[in-house]
Enzyme design. Structure first.
Site, short mmCIF file in Angstrom:
data_model
loop_
_atom_site.label_atom_id
_atom_site.label_comp_id
_atom_site.label_asym_id
_atom_site.label_seq_id
_atom_site.Cartn_x
_atom_site.Cartn_y
_atom_site.Cartn_z
N GLY A 107 -2.30 9.68 5.63
CA GLY A 107 -3.29 10.34 4.80
C GLY A 107 -4.43 9.44 4.39
CB CYS A 108 -7.40 10.32 2.38
SG CYS A 108 -6.57 11.11 0.97
#
Length: 345
Positions: free
Chosen positions: A141-142
């Site tokens: 994820g980010c």
């Protein structure tokens, strides 16, 4: 090609990117909430007359599946898909961590612990060769992507001892049904959350950097780990999308700015989606792109190393990275259908 969970922010971005991919036929996309409804009921910006299909229809038709589902669901679907000869890119956290670590941090019993050994951690800048030809990819994820790429050169150099990471995220990072994201709660407001070492992405960051510390580069996703400890303090900011990370690194040895920049520019010299800047990055500079902007900086007065990283949480931090992994899995050019330039203003 099919997408499960296509009415979430990551799923919508996947549709947008894949519809422009010259090697992809998007055969279906599913949503429990929107099943049978036209795509525009969830995504008015997308032009497609088809309706959201059922999950079973997409599972049947697609040869490659993107699982853009909440944590805990992919672990039950991935085994079925793999047994049917399909390839899977999972955008949740279900296959990013060893099952016992996952259960401790996510509080969910793992239904498919045997698949962790096959799953490849899909951060292309570190695991490109393992992603090629993989059947199951765990798409990071980010926050983890930004923090890992910010500190990776120091870890691979063997000098990283620890870090204090501050993350700032746009509201879309919480998902379409994220708690506490109503306009009245986030507008003109800035708040930290999941502090005190409780954020579930901490062990992922530490494992990524620990692998580099132990192995250098290239690095195996299931190789030995070095010891890295970091503190992580995320904040929710009143903007739609974007991640900005500031990492204060504890390192061994004496450093100057020239040596630091040479390390980072050399480490990322061949990377199509990492740009090392001579100025500070900003979230709007990466908006809509699959790029990460980095700036390492020696704070001369204190001798501390600061590294700044910016990315679009829905592109390089989610859907764009998934397409990047798809390209590698299928033997396509890695940058195919992925934007390097952002949108401004």
């Amino acid at each position: 090609m099919g997408i499960l969970g296509a009415s979430g922010y990551g799923g919508g971005e996947l549709i947008r990117l894949l519809k422009a991919h010259p090697q992809v036929e998007l055969v279906g996309f599913s949503s429990r909430k929107h099943e049978g409804k036209p795509l525009a009921s969830a995504w008015p910006q997308l032009w497609d007359e088809r309706a959201f299909a059922s999950q079973e229809e997409v599972l049947e038709e697609a040869e490659v599946l993107f699982l853009a589902l909440p944590n805990g669901l992919a672990m039950g679907i991935a085994p079925r898909a793999l047994e049917a000869g399909k390839r899977v890119i999972d955008l949740s956290g279900d296959f990013r961590l060893p099952p016992e670590v996952y259960e401790a941090w996510y509080g969910i019993p793992h239904q498919s612990p045997g698949l962790f050994g096959e799953a490849v951690y899909g951060l292309p800048e570190l695991h490109r060769e393992e992603v090629r030809g993989a059947r199951l990819v765990a798409n990071p994820g980010c926050y983890v992507t930004a923090a890992t790429l910010a500190l990776a050169p120091l870890a691979a150099e063997g000098v990283l001892r620890g870090a204090f990471v501050v993350g700032l995220s746009g509201v879309s990072g919480a998902g379409r049904e994220g708690e506490g994201t109503f306009f009245a709660e986030v507008n003109e407001n800035l708040k930290p959350y999941k502090v005190g070492g409780t954020h579930r992405h901490i062990p992922e960051m530490e494992r990524n950097l620990g692998r580099l510390l132990a192995q250098g580069r290239p690095v195996r996703t299931h190789g030995p780990l070095g010891e890295v400890r970091l503190s992580f303090v995320p904040h929710l900011v009143p903007m739609t999308r974007g991640i900005l990370v500031t990492a204060e690194a504890e390192v061994a040895g004496a450093w100057d700015q020239k040596r630091l920049e040479e390390l980072y520019r050399g480490f990322y010299a061949e990377e199509p989606f990492v740009r090392v800047l001579d100025r500070l990055p900003e979230t709007k500079g990466t908006l809509g792109s699959n790029r990460v902007d980095l700036r390492p900086l020696l704070e001369a007065r204190t001798g501390r190393i600061l590294v700044f990283a910016a990315l679009d949480n829905l592109v390089k931090g989610m859907a764009g990275q998934a397409v990047q992994n798809f390209n590698l899995m299928m033997g396509f050019p890695e940058s195919l259908a992925l934007p390097r330039e952002g949108i401004w203003p």
